[in-house]
Motif scaffolding. Structure first.
Motif, PDB file in Angstrom:
ATOM      1  N   UNK A 196       0.844  -1.192   0.000  1.00 23.33           N
ATOM      2  CA  UNK A 196       0.000   0.000   0.000  1.00 23.33           C
ATOM      3  C   UNK A 196       0.882   1.245   0.000  1.00 23.33           C
ATOM      4  N   UNK A 197       2.190   1.062  -0.204  1.00 26.50           N
ATOM      5  CA  UNK A 197       3.136   2.176  -0.192  1.00 26.50           C
ATOM      6  C   UNK A 197       3.030   2.976  -1.484  1.00 26.50           C
ATOM      7  N   UNK A 198       3.433   4.248  -1.403  1.00 27.84           N
ATOM      8  CA  UNK A 198       3.509   5.101  -2.580  1.00 27.84           C
ATOM      9  C   UNK A 198       4.798   5.916  -2.470  1.00 27.84           C
ATOM     10  N   UNK A 199       5.785   5.592  -3.308  1.00 32.37           N
ATOM     11  CA  UNK A 199       6.995   6.407  -3.312  1.00 32.37           C
ATOM     12  C   UNK A 199       7.689   6.322  -4.666  1.00 32.37           C
ATOM     13  N   UNK A 200       8.535   7.323  -4.939  1.00 32.86           N
ATOM     14  CA  UNK A 200       9.293   7.441  -6.180  1.00 32.86           C
ATOM     15  C   UNK A 200      10.744   7.696  -5.804  1.00 32.86           C
ATOM     16  N   UNK A 201      11.667   7.039  -6.503  1.00 37.85           N
ATOM     17  CA  UNK A 201      13.092   7.291  -6.314  1.00 37.85           C
ATOM     18  C   UNK A 201      13.710   7.566  -7.679  1.00 37.85           C
ATOM     19  N   UNK A 202      14.444   8.658  -7.797  1.00 39.38           N
ATOM     20  CA  UNK A 202      15.121   9.033  -9.041  1.00 39.38           C
ATOM     21  C   UNK A 202      16.631   9.013  -8.814  1.00 39.38           C
ATOM     22  N   UNK A 203      17.300   7.931  -9.304  1.00 40.81           N
ATOM     23  CA  UNK A 203      18.740   7.770  -9.081  1.00 40.81           C
ATOM     24  C   UNK A 203      19.049   8.006  -7.602  1.00 40.81           C
ATOM     25  N   UNK A 204      20.083   8.776  -7.336  1.00 44.18           N
ATOM     26  CA  UNK A 204      20.338   9.230  -5.967  1.00 44.18           C
ATOM     27  C   UNK A 204      20.068  10.728  -5.862  1.00 44.18           C
ATOM     28  N   UNK A 205      19.263  11.234  -6.821  1.00 45.00           N
ATOM     29  CA  UNK A 205      18.985  12.667  -6.864  1.00 45.00           C
ATOM     30  C   UNK A 205      17.913  13.064  -5.861  1.00 45.00           C
ATOM     31  N   UNK A 206      16.771  12.343  -5.885  1.00 44.05           N
ATOM     32  CA  UNK A 206      15.702  12.685  -4.945  1.00 44.05           C
ATOM     33  C   UNK A 206      14.746  11.511  -4.811  1.00 44.05           C
ATOM     34  N   UNK A 207      13.904  11.571  -3.794  1.00 41.92           N
ATOM     35  CA  UNK A 207      12.840  10.586  -3.582  1.00 41.92           C
ATOM     36  C   UNK A 207      11.602  11.338  -3.114  1.00 41.92           C
ATOM     37  N   UNK A 208      10.441  10.743  -3.330  1.00 42.01           N
ATOM     38  CA  UNK A 208       9.189  11.319  -2.833  1.00 42.01           C
ATOM     39  C   UNK A 208       8.347  10.223  -2.222  1.00 42.01           C
ATOM     40  N   UNK A 209       7.827  10.471  -1.039  1.00 41.40           N
ATOM     41  CA  UNK A 209       6.876   9.589  -0.368  1.00 41.40           C
ATOM     42  C   UNK A 209       5.607  10.394  -0.147  1.00 41.40           C
TER      43      UNK A 209
END
Length: 727
Positions: A196-209
C-alpha cells in the motif's frame, strides 16, 4: 393518625438504595480503569513521534511564504515553488533538503521530472495500475526514459486484492506495462509486492513519499493529497534498499493467490481494462431472447469421436461448457443452431464453418481462426474473441454485446445489424468492414483502425479509432500483429508506431514517416517505401524481400537479421545503420550512403554496391562473393577475413582500410586500386592482378604475393609501401 408505608414497599426501597450504592462503586471503578487506559494510550511513543512530525510540518507550512526559522528547527527558510498552474491550491513547499508536495498535480509533476532527468534508475511503488494515470502521455515518457538505457522498476499489487487482483478498474493498465516489459526486458521490471506504499526514487537525486496513488489516478480530481520530496541521501538509499530487499510475493503463498487470480481473470478486466467501474450489472438472462438447447449434452470426447468417424452435420448439438481448445475442424462441419454456451474454443481452427444462429454466449474464442466463418444471427454476448481472426466472416445480426474483440481481425467482415453495444474493439482491425445499421452504443474503439472502405452507420463517429488513409496522422499507434496487406499509407505519419509482427505485404508507405517505429518481425515483402523516413526504426528480423526502398532515409535503423533479398536500396541513406547478419543477397544498393554502417556477417552475395559510400563501414566476416563494389568508396572499411576473390573491385578506393587476412586471390580487377595507408597484414594476393596498384605507406607484413601453380601476383608498375615502383 399518620399513615405508615407498607412493609413490602419499605423492603423494595431498601433494595434499590443498596443497588444504587453498588452502581456508584462500579461506575467509579470503570472511570478509574478508563483513565488508566487513556493515560496509556496518550503516552504511546507513536503519538509522540506524530506530534513531533506535526510540529515539524506546522513550522514548514506556516503562512507558506518566506518564514525565518529558529535555530532549533535547522531550516534556513521556506519558499513556495509553484507547480503547473492548473489549480491554485497546488504548491510545493520546500526546505534545504525536503519539499512538501501538495495535491495530485504536484506528485504527477515529480513523477514526470524523475522520468525526464533520471540517468540510471527510477523506482515507482504504487498499489494499483490504472489507465487514468498510465495514459499514452505517461507511457511515452516511460519509453523515452527506457530509450536512454535508464532502468525503470515498478512495485505494485495491493495485498488486500489477493483474491480479486485485476478485477474492476484498478489494474486496467497492467497489459500496457507488460508490453513495455516485453519490449525492454533488460530495463523494465514489474515487481509484485503486495503493498500500500507510494513512493518514487530518481537515481540518488531525490525521492518522494506521499499519499497520492501516482500510477492510479490522474490530476483532474481536487482530492487533497500530500507528500514529501527529499534529497536526503540516507532516506533515498533506505527506499532503494527497501525495494531491492523486498521479496516478490511469487516466492510466497500469497503470490500464488495473486497469480492464480490473474489467470482466472476475464480478459476484459485484466488484459484490456474494459471494465471502468467496480460494479457493472450483468446482462439479464432474457436480454438476448435466445432459447437454451433442449438436446441432451454431449461431451467433447463423444463429439470428437463422431467427428473422426466422418460425421459433419451437428445442427442443434448441445456442447455447452465443453473444452475443444486447439482443435482444427474442417470447413464442412455444420454447427448451426448449436448450444456452445461457455465452450472453450481458444486457439481453435474453425475456418469457413457454419455456426449460424449458434449460442456462443460467454464462449472462449481467444486467438481462434474464424476466417470466413458464418455466424449470422449467433449469440456471442460476453464471448472472449481476443485477437481472434474473423476476416471476411459473416456476422449479420450477431449479438456481440459486452464481447471482447480486442486486437481481433474483422477485415472485410459483414457486421450489418449486429449488436456491438458495450463491446470492446480496442486495437481491432476494421478495414473494409461493414457495420451499417449495427448497434454501436457505448462500443469501445480505442486504437481500432479503419479506412475509407469501412462502412459505419450514418452519423456515427469512431471516437478513439484511427483512420488509415494516405496522409493520416498515426503517431505511436499500436498496430502490432495487424493485417495491413495492400494498405495505402503514403505520406502517413507513423512516427513511433508499434507495427511489430504486422503484415504489410505489398503496402504502399511511400514518403511516410516511420521514424523510431517498431517493425520487428514485420512482413514488408514487396512493400513500397520510396523516400520513406525510417530513421532509428527497428526492423530486426523483418521480411523486406523485393521491397522498394529507393531513396529512403534509413540512418541508424536496425535491420539485424532482416531479409532484404532482391530489395531496392539504391540512393538510400543507411549511415550508421545496423545490418549485421542481414540477408541482402541480390540487393541493389548502388549509390547508397553506408558510412559507418554495421554489415558484420551479412549475406551480400551478388549485391550491387556500384558507387556506394562505405567509408568506415564494418563488413567483417561478411559474404561478398560476386558482389559489385566497383567505384565504391571503401576508405577505412573493415573487411577483415572477407573473401574478395570474385568481387568486382574496379576503381574502388581502399585507402586506410582494414584488410587483415582479406583474400584477393586471383582477382583480376585490382588494376590501379588505391591501397594507401591500408592494413594488409596477412592478405592473400596470390595470382591477383596488381598492376599499377598504389601500396604507398600500406602495411603488407605477412601478405602473400607468391606463386600458385607457377603464376605469381602481377605487380608491374605497382607503387610499393616505401614509394618505389615495382618493375
Amino acid at each position: 393518625m399518620s399513615s405508615q408505608p407498607e412493609p413490602d414497599l419499605v423492603t423494595r426501597i431498601s433494595q434499590l438504595e443498596q443497588q444504587q450504592v453498588q452502581l456508584k462503586k462500579y461506575i467509579t471503578s470503570l472511570k478509574r480503569r478508563l483513565d488508566e487506559y487513556s493515560q496509556q494510550f496518550n503516552t504511546r511513543p507513536e503519538l509522540q513521534q506524530l506530534a513531533e512530525l506535526q510540529q515539524r510540518l506546522d513550522e514548514l507550512c506556516e503562512n507558506r511564504v518566506n518564514i525565518s526559522s529558529s535555530p532549533e528547527t535547522e531550516v534556513s527558510s521556506v519558499e513556495i515553488i509553484p507547480t503547473i498552474p492548473l489549480l491554485e491550491t497546488e504548491v510545493i513547499v520546500s526546505s534545504s533538503e525536503s519539499q512538501l508536495v501538495f495535491d495530485r498535480l504536484g506528485s504527477r509533476s515529480v513523477l514526470l521530472e524523475a522520468l525526464e532527468i533520471a540517468e540510471e534508475r527510477v523506482i515507482i511503488v504504487c498499489p494499483w495500475l490504472n489507465c487514468n494515470s498510465i495514459d499514452e502521455h505517461l507511457l511515452q515518457k516511460f519509453r523515452f526514459c527506457l530509450s536512454r538505457n535508464c532502468q525503470i522498476d515498478i512495485g505494485w499489487g495491493y495485498l488486500g486484492d489477493r483474491n480479486k487482483i485485476g478485477k474492476g478498474w484498478r489494474y486496467n493498465a497492467l497489459s500496457d506495462l507488460q508490453q513495455l516489459e516485453q519490449d525492454y526486458p533488460e530495463l523494465f521490471r514489474l515487481k509484485l509486492l503486495g503493498t500500500h506504499e507510494k513512493y518514487i526514487v530518481c537515481d540518488d537525486k531525490f525521492a518522494m513519499v506521499g499519499s497520492h496513488n501516482v500510477l492510479t489516478s490522474g490530476v483532474h480530481s481536487a482530492e487533497r493529497e500530500v507528500g514529501i520530496r527529499t534529497t536526503d541521501l540516507q532516506i533515498i538509499q533506505g527506499l532503494i534498499n527497501r525495494f531491492d530487499e523486498s521479496q516478490e510475493t511469487e516466492k510466497s503463498e500469497i503470490v500464488q493467490q495473486f497469480l492464480g487470480s490473474i489467470q482466472r481473470l476475464d480478459e476484459a478486466e485484466y488484459l484490456e481494462g474494459i471494465v471502468e467501474t467496480e460494479d457493472i450489472e450483468e446482462d439479464d438472462e432474457d436480454e438476448d431472447n435466445f432459447e437454451e438447447s433442449q438436446e441432451p449434452p454431449v461431451t467433447a470426447e463423444e463429439f470428437l469421436r463422431r467427428y473422426n468417424e466422418g460425421e459433419r452435420d451437428f445442427t442443434g448439438i448441445n456442447l455447452a461448457g465443453v473444452d475443444l481448445s486447439g482443435q482444427t475442424l474442417s470447413s464442412d462441419v455444420n454447427l448451426s443452431g448449436a448450444n456452445l454456451k461457455g465452450v472453450n474454443l481458444s486457439g481453435s481452427n474453425l475456418r469457413y464453418m457454419n455456426l449460424s444462429n449458434a449460442n456462443l454466449k460467454g464462449a472462449n474464442l481467444r486467438e481462434a481462426d474464424l476466417v470466413g466463418v458464418n455466424l449470422n444471427g449467433s449469440n456471442l454476448s460476453q464471448a472472449n474473441l481476443y485477437k481472434a481472426n474473423l476476416a471476411v466472416s459473416k456476422l449479420e445480426k450477431a449479438n456481440f454485446r459486452k464481447a471482447i474483440l480486442v486486437g481481433s481481425n474483422l477485415r472485410q467482415a459483414n457486421l450489418s445489424q449486429a449488436n456491438l453495444s458495450l463491446a470492446n474493439l480496442k486495437r481491432c482491425n476494421l478495414l473494409g468492414a461493414i457495420l451499417e445499421e449495427a448497434n454501436l452504443q457505448e462500443v469501445k474503439l480505442e486504437k481500432a483502425f479503419y479506412d475509407s472502405n469501412t462502412r459505419f452507420p450514418s452519423r456515427f463517429e469512431a471516437v478513439g479509432a484511427y483512420l488509415l488513409v494516405p496522409g493520416a496522422s498515426l503517431e505511436e499507434i499500436d498496430l502490432s500483429s495487424a493485417d495491413l496487406r495492400n494498405i495505402n499509407l503514403t505520406e502517413a505519419n507513423l512516427q513511433g508506431a508499434n507495427l511489430n509482427s504486422a503484415n504489410l505485404e505489398n503496402a504502399d508507405l511511400s514518403s511516410a514517416n516511420l521514424s523510431q517505429a517498431q517493425l520487428q518481425k514485420a512482413n514488408l515483402s514487396q512493400a513500397k517505401l520510396l523516400q520513406t523516413n525510417l530513421v532509428q526504426t527497428n526492423l530486426s528480423e523483418a521480411n523486406l524481400k523485393n521491397a522498394d526502398l529507393t531513396s529512403a532515409t534509413l540512418s541508424k535503423a536496425n535491420f539485424s537479421k532482416a531479409s532484404l533479398v532482391y530489395a531496392k536500396l539504391a540512393a538510400t541513406d543507411l549511415s550508421e545503420a545496423n545490418l549485421s547478419e542481414a540477408n541482402l543477397q541480390n540487393c541493389n544498393i548502388s549509390g547508397a550512403n553506408l558510412r559507418q554502417a554495421n554489415l558484420m556477417q551479412a549475406n551480400l552475395r551478388n549485391a550491387n554496391f556500384l558507387g556506394s559510400d562505405l567509408n568506415s563501414a564494418n563488413l567483417k566476416n561478411a559474404e561478398l562473393s560476386h558482389a559489385n563494389m566497383s567505384q565504391a568508396n571503401l576508405i577505412r572499411i573493415n573487411l577483415v577475413g572477407v573473401n574478395l576473390s570474385v568481387v568486382n573491385l574496379s576503381n574502388a578506393n581502399f585507402s586506410y582500410a582494414n584488410l587483415c587476412g582479406t583474400i584477393f586471390y586471383g582477382n583480376n580487377q585490382l588494376n590501379g586500386i588505391n591501397f594507401t595507408e591500408a592494413d594488409l597484414r596477412g592478405a592473400n594476393f596470390q595470382t591477383a592482378n596488381l598492376e599499377n596498384v598504389n601500396f604507398r605507406n600500406a602495411n603488407i607484413t605477412g601478405a602473400d604475393f607468391g606463386e600458385n601453380n607457377g603464376y605469381p601476383a602481377n605487380l608491374k608498375g605497382a607503387t610499393m609501401p616505401d614509394g618505389t615502383v615495382h618493375e
